[in-house]
Design an enzyme around this catalytic site. Structure first.
Site, short mmCIF file in Angstrom:
data_model
loop_
_atom_site.label_atom_id
_atom_site.label_comp_id
_atom_site.label_asym_id
_atom_site.label_seq_id
_atom_site.Cartn_x
_atom_site.Cartn_y
_atom_site.Cartn_z
CG HIS A 179 -4.66 7.45 -10.34
ND1 HIS A 179 -4.03 6.26 -10.69
CD2 HIS A 179 -4.29 7.70 -9.06
CE1 HIS A 179 -3.34 5.81 -9.65
NE2 HIS A 179 -3.47 6.68 -8.65
NE ARG B 179 4.54 -1.69 -8.62
CZ ARG B 179 5.55 -0.82 -8.51
NH1 ARG B 179 6.77 -1.17 -8.88
NH2 ARG B 179 5.35 0.39 -8.06
CG HIS C 209 0.88 7.79 -10.46
ND1 HIS C 209 0.41 8.99 -9.96
CD2 HIS C 209 0.42 6.84 -9.62
CE1 HIS C 209 -0.29 8.76 -8.86
NE2 HIS C 209 -0.30 7.46 -8.63
C1 GA4 Z 1 -6.02 7.08 -6.00
C2 GA4 Z 1 -5.12 7.21 -4.76
C3 GA4 Z 1 -5.46 6.21 -3.66
O1 GA4 Z 1 -5.05 4.90 -4.04
C4 GA4 Z 1 -6.98 6.19 -3.38
C5 GA4 Z 1 -7.66 5.74 -4.67
C6 GA4 Z 1 -9.17 5.55 -4.64
C7 GA4 Z 1 -9.56 4.09 -4.41
O2 GA4 Z 1 -8.86 3.20 -4.81
O3 GA4 Z 1 -10.63 3.88 -3.81
C8 GA4 Z 1 -9.70 6.11 -5.98
C9 GA4 Z 1 -8.47 6.83 -6.63
C10 GA4 Z 1 -7.48 6.97 -5.51
C11 GA4 Z 1 -8.85 8.20 -7.24
C12 GA4 Z 1 -10.24 8.28 -7.86
C13 GA4 Z 1 -11.27 7.37 -7.20
C14 GA4 Z 1 -10.85 7.07 -5.79
C15 GA4 Z 1 -10.31 5.12 -6.96
C16 GA4 Z 1 -11.15 6.01 -7.81
C17 GA4 Z 1 -11.68 5.64 -8.96
C18 GA4 Z 1 -7.29 5.34 -2.15
C19 GA4 Z 1 -7.49 7.59 -3.33
O4 GA4 Z 1 -7.64 8.27 -2.32
O5 GA4 Z 1 -7.84 8.04 -4.58
#
Ligand code: GA4
Length: 327
Positions: free
Chosen positions: A196, A264, A253
């Site tokens: 993502h 980790r 990434h």
């Molecule tokens: C990716 C970046 C951050 O970790 C986060 C993630 C969020 C989550 O884990 O709830 C998201 C992901 C993130 C992007 C798309 C959506 C939302 C999981 C997901 C499938 C907290 C964020 O803001 O976006």
């Protein structure tokens, strides 16, 4: 070692690609050039001489380790992460899964003090460690976006950093724990956190000495990032890509799991604007030759769209100025 971008998770040895490293203590003009180059080319760099005290880093890491070493039932008292708190394997609201557990916190101090009660036996200590860490990495994020603004000749150097410093900023802190894996000859690499890009402006990431993070180049190659516990990694997020009208690219990434006897632990600060802020290209980044690539939207609007899709789906395409579905 470079890993080709394909559905296969197997790695293939090709040419080595060096992750850009930026020494933040360099002379200003050289520094501006390096930051812009790294953010244009990779949307990613390692920041050294960042000025964040070691003690601030280790206090937070120890709080994380202490929490993750608790029993499952104790940890569950801090969950589910909907949206904030403790999460295990489930990522986001759309059924994505990963081989990890995590704590997701809003950076607002009141929210942290409230959450601390279910996370730690010493909530005061936990809040202090988290708040001190956030304060330090927020400064680092602001320093980086000020370098970006200056490097792109944006007249208001604080145009982006003031959104991150705003009292209503929607920034988030995440502590991930990828548990150790058992080594066996039959073992196959698995996904810790799927591919993502981060929706926010900028991400400041730090991990312990256990690797797993990979970034994707513009050519679609996956590059493993060697861990460096004393340094920070900076990632361009989708909102900064829009603000720079596509000149800087948000970095895709993922985290892959390998046979390791140690878990980790990584910490990410996601620097975001307040929900009502408009995310549009900075005026300096738009011209007759380079019209805005995106329709205007607020951070709340983008976040809603981002959170409604599964990992791996590009959200920015929905906001392109000439999205075919919107014509
Ligand atoms: C990716 C970046 C951050 O970790 C986060 C993630 C969020 C989550 O884990 O709830 C998201 C992901 C993130 C992007 C798309 C959506 C939302 C999981 C997901 C499938 C907290 C964020 O803001 O976006």
């Amino acid at each position: 070692m470079v890993v080709p971008s394909s559905n296969s998770m197997r790695t293939k040895k090709t040419n080595a690609v060096r992750i850009p490293t930026v020494d933040l203590s360099l002379e200003r003009s050289e520094l501006l050039e390096l930051v812009i180059k790294a953010c244009e080319q990779y949307g990613f760099f390692k920041a050294v001489n960042h000025g964040v005290p070691e003690e601030v880093i280790s206090r937070l890491e120890n709080e994380g380790i202490e929490f993750f070493s608790k029993s499952t039932s104790e940890k569950r008292q801090a969950g589910p992460a909907a949206p904030f708190g403790y999460g295990c394997r489930n990522i986001g609201p759309n059924g994505d899964m990963g081989d990890l557990e995590y704590l997701l916190l809003h950076t607002n101090p009141l929210s942290i003090s409230d959450r601390s009660k279910t996370i730690s036996n010493d909530p005061n200590n936990f809040s202090c460690a988290v708040n001190d860490y956030i304060e330090a990495v927020r400064e680092l994020a602001c320093e980086v976006v000020e370098l970006v603004a200056e490097g792109l000749w944006v007249p208001d150097k604080y145009a982006v950093s003031k959104l991150i410093r705003d009292a209503h900023s929607d920034s988030v802190l995440r502590i991930n724990h990828y548990p150790p894996t058992k080594s066996s000859s039959k073992w196959e690499p698995s996904i810790g956190f799927g591919e993502h890009s981060d929706p926010q402006i900028l991400t400041i990431l730090r991990s312990n000495e256990v690797g797993g993070l990979q970034i994707c180049t513009q050519e679609g190659l996956w590059i493993p990032v060697a861990p460096d516990p004393t340094e920070f990694f900076v990632m361009v997020g989708d909102a900064l890509q829009v603000m720079t009208n596509g000149r800087l690219r948000s970095v895709r990434h993922r985290v892959m799991r390998s046979t390791i006897r140690k878990g980790r632990v990584s910490t990410m600060y996601f620097a975001a604007p307040p929900p009502s802020s408009w995310i549009t290209p900075l005026p300096k980044m738009v011209s007759a030759q380079r019209p805005s690539e995106y329709r205007p939207f607020t951070w709340a609007h983008y976040k809603q769209a981002a959170y409604s899709l599964r990992l791996g789906h590009s959200r920015l395409d929905l906001f392109r100025a000439k999205h075919p579905l919107l014509l």
